[in-house]
Design a protein around this motif. Structure first.
Motif, PDB file in Angstrom:
ATOM      1  N   ARG A 125     -24.243  -1.990  31.777  1.00  0.00           N
ATOM      2  CA  ARG A 125     -22.957  -1.282  31.882  1.00  0.00           C
ATOM      3  C   ARG A 125     -21.780  -2.225  31.689  1.00  0.00           C
ATOM      4  NH1 ARG A 125     -21.420   1.294  36.609  1.00  0.00           N
ATOM      5  NH2 ARG A 125     -22.173  -0.514  37.732  1.00  0.00           N
ATOM      6  N   GLY A 126     -22.062  -3.535  31.629  1.00  0.00           N
ATOM      7  CA  GLY A 126     -20.992  -4.505  31.403  1.00  0.00           C
ATOM      8  C   GLY A 126     -20.410  -5.115  32.653  1.00  0.00           C
ATOM      9  N   VAL A 127     -21.108  -4.998  33.800  1.00  0.00           N
ATOM     10  CA  VAL A 127     -20.612  -5.591  35.046  1.00  0.00           C
ATOM     11  C   VAL A 127     -21.699  -6.463  35.670  1.00  0.00           C
ATOM     12  CG1 VAL A 127     -18.959  -3.749  35.553  1.00  0.00           C
ATOM     13  CG2 VAL A 127     -21.284  -3.564  36.413  1.00  0.00           C
ATOM     14  N   THR A 128     -21.264  -7.469  36.418  1.00  0.00           N
ATOM     15  CA  THR A 128     -22.216  -8.349  37.097  1.00  0.00           C
ATOM     16  C   THR A 128     -22.295  -7.977  38.569  1.00  0.00           C
ATOM     17  OG1 THR A 128     -20.454  -9.973  37.397  1.00  0.00           O
ATOM     18  CG2 THR A 128     -21.946 -10.310  35.539  1.00  0.00           C
ATOM     19  N   VAL A 129     -23.483  -7.582  38.988  1.00  0.00           N
ATOM     20  CA  VAL A 129     -23.755  -7.268  40.390  1.00  0.00           C
ATOM     21  C   VAL A 129     -25.003  -8.051  40.776  1.00  0.00           C
ATOM     22  CG1 VAL A 129     -24.380  -5.456  42.039  1.00  0.00           C
ATOM     23  CG2 VAL A 129     -22.725  -4.967  40.233  1.00  0.00           C
ATOM     24  N   ALA A 130     -24.909  -8.774  41.867  1.00  0.00           N
ATOM     25  CA  ALA A 130     -26.039  -9.580  42.318  1.00  0.00           C
ATOM     26  C   ALA A 130     -27.231  -8.701  42.647  1.00  0.00           C
ATOM     27  CB  ALA A 130     -25.639 -10.388  43.551  1.00  0.00           C
ATOM     28  N   GLY A 131     -28.402  -9.133  42.196  1.00  0.00           N
ATOM     29  CA  GLY A 131     -29.633  -8.436  42.529  1.00  0.00           C
ATOM     30  C   GLY A 131     -30.056  -8.750  43.954  1.00  0.00           C
ATOM     31  N   ASN A 132     -30.811  -7.838  44.516  1.00  0.00           N
ATOM     32  CA  ASN A 132     -31.344  -7.995  45.859  1.00  0.00           C
ATOM     33  C   ASN A 132     -32.804  -8.402  45.710  1.00  0.00           C
ATOM     34  OD1 ASN A 132     -32.637  -7.456  48.366  1.00  0.00           O
ATOM     35  ND2 ASN A 132     -31.078  -5.944  48.885  1.00  0.00           N
ATOM     36  N   PRO A 133     -33.248  -9.498  46.326  1.00  0.00           N
ATOM     37  CA  PRO A 133     -34.629  -9.941  46.141  1.00  0.00           C
ATOM     38  C   PRO A 133     -35.673  -8.951  46.669  1.00  0.00           C
ATOM     39  CG  PRO A 133     -33.475 -11.383  47.682  1.00  0.00           C
ATOM     40  CD  PRO A 133     -32.471 -10.422  47.148  1.00  0.00           C
ATOM     41  N   ARG A 134     -35.252  -7.958  47.424  1.00  0.00           N
ATOM     42  CA  ARG A 134     -36.187  -6.948  47.918  1.00  0.00           C
ATOM     43  C   ARG A 134     -36.390  -5.803  46.914  1.00  0.00           C
ATOM     44  NH1 ARG A 134     -32.728  -8.774  51.189  1.00  0.00           N
ATOM     45  NH2 ARG A 134     -33.285 -10.009  52.953  1.00  0.00           N
ATOM     46  N   PHE A 135     -35.492  -5.687  45.940  1.00  0.00           N
ATOM     47  CA  PHE A 135     -35.610  -4.666  44.889  1.00  0.00           C
ATOM     48  C   PHE A 135     -35.935  -5.390  43.590  1.00  0.00           C
ATOM     49  CE2 PHE A 135     -32.020  -2.667  47.505  1.00  0.00           C
ATOM     50  CZ  PHE A 135     -32.911  -2.073  48.381  1.00  0.00           C
ATOM     51  N   TRP A 136     -37.182  -5.412  43.226  1.00  0.00           N
ATOM     52  CA  TRP A 136     -37.629  -6.246  42.119  1.00  0.00           C
ATOM     53  C   TRP A 136     -38.653  -5.507  41.273  1.00  0.00           C
ATOM     54  CZ3 TRP A 136     -42.822  -7.635  41.871  1.00  0.00           C
ATOM     55  CH2 TRP A 136     -43.577  -7.297  43.004  1.00  0.00           C
ATOM     56  N   LEU A 137     -38.883  -6.075  40.097  1.00  0.00           N
ATOM     57  CA  LEU A 137     -39.879  -5.529  39.179  1.00  0.00           C
ATOM     58  C   LEU A 137     -40.242  -6.633  38.195  1.00  0.00           C
ATOM     59  CD1 LEU A 137     -41.297  -2.852  38.147  1.00  0.00           C
ATOM     60  CD2 LEU A 137     -39.394  -2.689  36.559  1.00  0.00           C
ATOM     61  N   ILE A 138     -41.525  -6.741  37.897  1.00  0.00           N
ATOM     62  CA  ILE A 138     -41.961  -7.644  36.841  1.00  0.00           C
ATOM     63  C   ILE A 138     -42.246  -6.781  35.629  1.00  0.00           C
ATOM     64  CG2 ILE A 138     -43.763  -9.216  36.049  1.00  0.00           C
ATOM     65  CD1 ILE A 138     -43.935 -10.265  38.918  1.00  0.00           C
ATOM     66  N   SER A 139     -41.544  -7.084  34.551  1.00  0.00           N
ATOM     67  CA  SER A 139     -41.697  -6.335  33.307  1.00  0.00           C
ATOM     68  C   SER A 139     -41.751  -7.343  32.171  1.00  0.00           C
ATOM     69  CB  SER A 139     -40.507  -5.384  33.124  1.00  0.00           C
ATOM     70  OG  SER A 139     -40.585  -4.705  31.903  1.00  0.00           O
ATOM     71  N   GLY A 140     -42.746  -7.201  31.295  1.00  0.00           N
ATOM     72  CA  GLY A 140     -42.878  -8.155  30.196  1.00  0.00           C
ATOM     73  C   GLY A 140     -43.074  -9.571  30.702  1.00  0.00           C
ATOM     74  N   GLU A 141     -43.766  -9.718  31.813  1.00  0.00           N
ATOM     75  CA  GLU A 141     -44.040 -11.008  32.448  1.00  0.00           C
ATOM     76  C   GLU A 141     -42.774 -11.759  32.854  1.00  0.00           C
ATOM     77  OE1 GLU A 141     -46.930 -13.328  30.354  1.00  0.00           O
ATOM     78  OE2 GLU A 141     -48.142 -11.557  29.915  1.00  0.00           O
ATOM     79  N   ARG A 142     -41.732 -11.009  33.182  1.00  0.00           N
ATOM     80  CA  ARG A 142     -40.476 -11.594  33.657  1.00  0.00           C
ATOM     81  C   ARG A 142     -40.036 -10.852  34.918  1.00  0.00           C
ATOM     82  NH1 ARG A 142     -42.007 -14.938  30.620  1.00  0.00           N
ATOM     83  NH2 ARG A 142     -40.840 -15.956  28.976  1.00  0.00           N
ATOM     84  N   LEU A 143     -39.367 -11.589  35.804  1.00  0.00           N
ATOM     85  CA  LEU A 143     -38.893 -11.043  37.067  1.00  0.00           C
ATOM     86  C   LEU A 143     -37.464 -10.534  36.920  1.00  0.00           C
ATOM     87  CD1 LEU A 143     -39.089 -10.665  40.188  1.00  0.00           C
ATOM     88  CD2 LEU A 143     -38.367 -13.063  40.395  1.00  0.00           C
ATOM     89  N   TYR A 144     -37.245  -9.299  37.383  1.00  0.00           N
ATOM     90  CA  TYR A 144     -35.910  -8.703  37.399  1.00  0.00           C
ATOM     91  C   TYR A 144     -35.587  -8.294  38.823  1.00  0.00           C
ATOM     92  CZ  TYR A 144     -36.545  -8.511  32.383  1.00  0.00           C
ATOM     93  OH  TYR A 144     -36.773  -8.855  31.067  1.00  0.00           O
ATOM     94  N   LEU A 145     -34.350  -8.561  39.240  1.00  0.00           N
ATOM     95  CA  LEU A 145     -33.864  -8.156  40.554  1.00  0.00           C
ATOM     96  C   LEU A 145     -32.788  -7.101  40.368  1.00  0.00           C
ATOM     97  CD1 LEU A 145     -33.527 -11.657  42.279  1.00  0.00           C
ATOM     98  CD2 LEU A 145     -35.495 -10.120  42.256  1.00  0.00           C
ATOM     99  N   PHE A 146     -32.735  -6.153  41.299  1.00  0.00           N
ATOM    100  CA  PHE A 146     -31.806  -5.032  41.186  1.00  0.00           C
ATOM    101  C   PHE A 146     -30.922  -4.951  42.424  1.00  0.00           C
ATOM    102  CE2 PHE A 146     -35.655  -4.265  38.848  1.00  0.00           C
ATOM    103  CZ  PHE A 146     -35.181  -3.935  37.593  1.00  0.00           C
TER     104      PHE A 146
END
Length: 179
Positions: A125-146
């Motif tokens: 969406r064009g904004v930077t919001v820090a991810g929360n380490p408790r909301f995560w997903l591994i996709s394409g062998e990479r870690l994403y935080l939400f």
């Protein structure tokens, strides 16, 4: 100031302690805390959002001290330990054991959260919001935080589109964060 008033005020010329003003100042500082700053156990630290990697602005710990390798090895977030730390990208990372630390040091681009730990849905969406380490997903062998749990679901449904948008916007957003 008369000698009597100086004596009454502890001999401090021109300096007065006013308990009423001190109490008002204390209450004002407590009331200025927004509800988002309060956790279930009181105050929580906010993540820095002016850096390329999300880190706690008080401790300097990346992803709140969670072990980034544990997401891959243990399939869950696990807090790292102070005795297993490494510095990378200007922040301190913690790990559960020496093996996880060594894996991260050898491949921080693989084990570190993508986009420096910023939420890829918000980046799209064009904004930077820090991810929360408790909301995560591994996709394409990479870690994403939400930043929000519902973002994880949205990302899982259409990760290709969201990643394309996030990847196109990330260079400019990352540049802004570095300034």
């Amino acid at each position: 100031m008369t000698a009597q008033r100086q004596e009454r005020n502890g001999g401090r010329s021109g300096v007065y302690f006013r308990p009423g003003i001190a109490l008002i100042t204390l209450l004002a500082s407590l009331l200025s805390v927004s509800p988002g700053d309060l956790g279930s156990s009181g105050f929580t630290a906010k993540a820095a959002t002016t850096e390329r990697v999300v880190a706690n602005r008080f401790s300097g710990l990346a992803i709140e001290g969670y072990d980034p390798v544990a997401y891959f090895v243990d399939a869950r977030p696990m807090l790292g330990l102070p005795e297993f730390e490494a510095a990378e990208a200007g922040v301190v990372w913690r790990f559960r054991n020496e093996g996880n630390r060594a894996s991260f040091v050898a491949h921080p681009d693989i084990y570190g959260p993508q986009f420096g730990g910023y939420d890829p849905v918000d980046l799209a969406r064009g904004v930077t919001v820090a991810g929360n380490p408790r909301f995560w997903l591994i996709s394409g062998e990479r870690l994403y935080l939400f930043g929000r749990e519902e973002h994880r679901g949205a990302f899982a449904k259409d990760s290709e589109l969201l990643l394309r948008r996030a990847n196109s916007r990330w260079p400019a957003l990352e540049q802004d964060l570095a300034q």
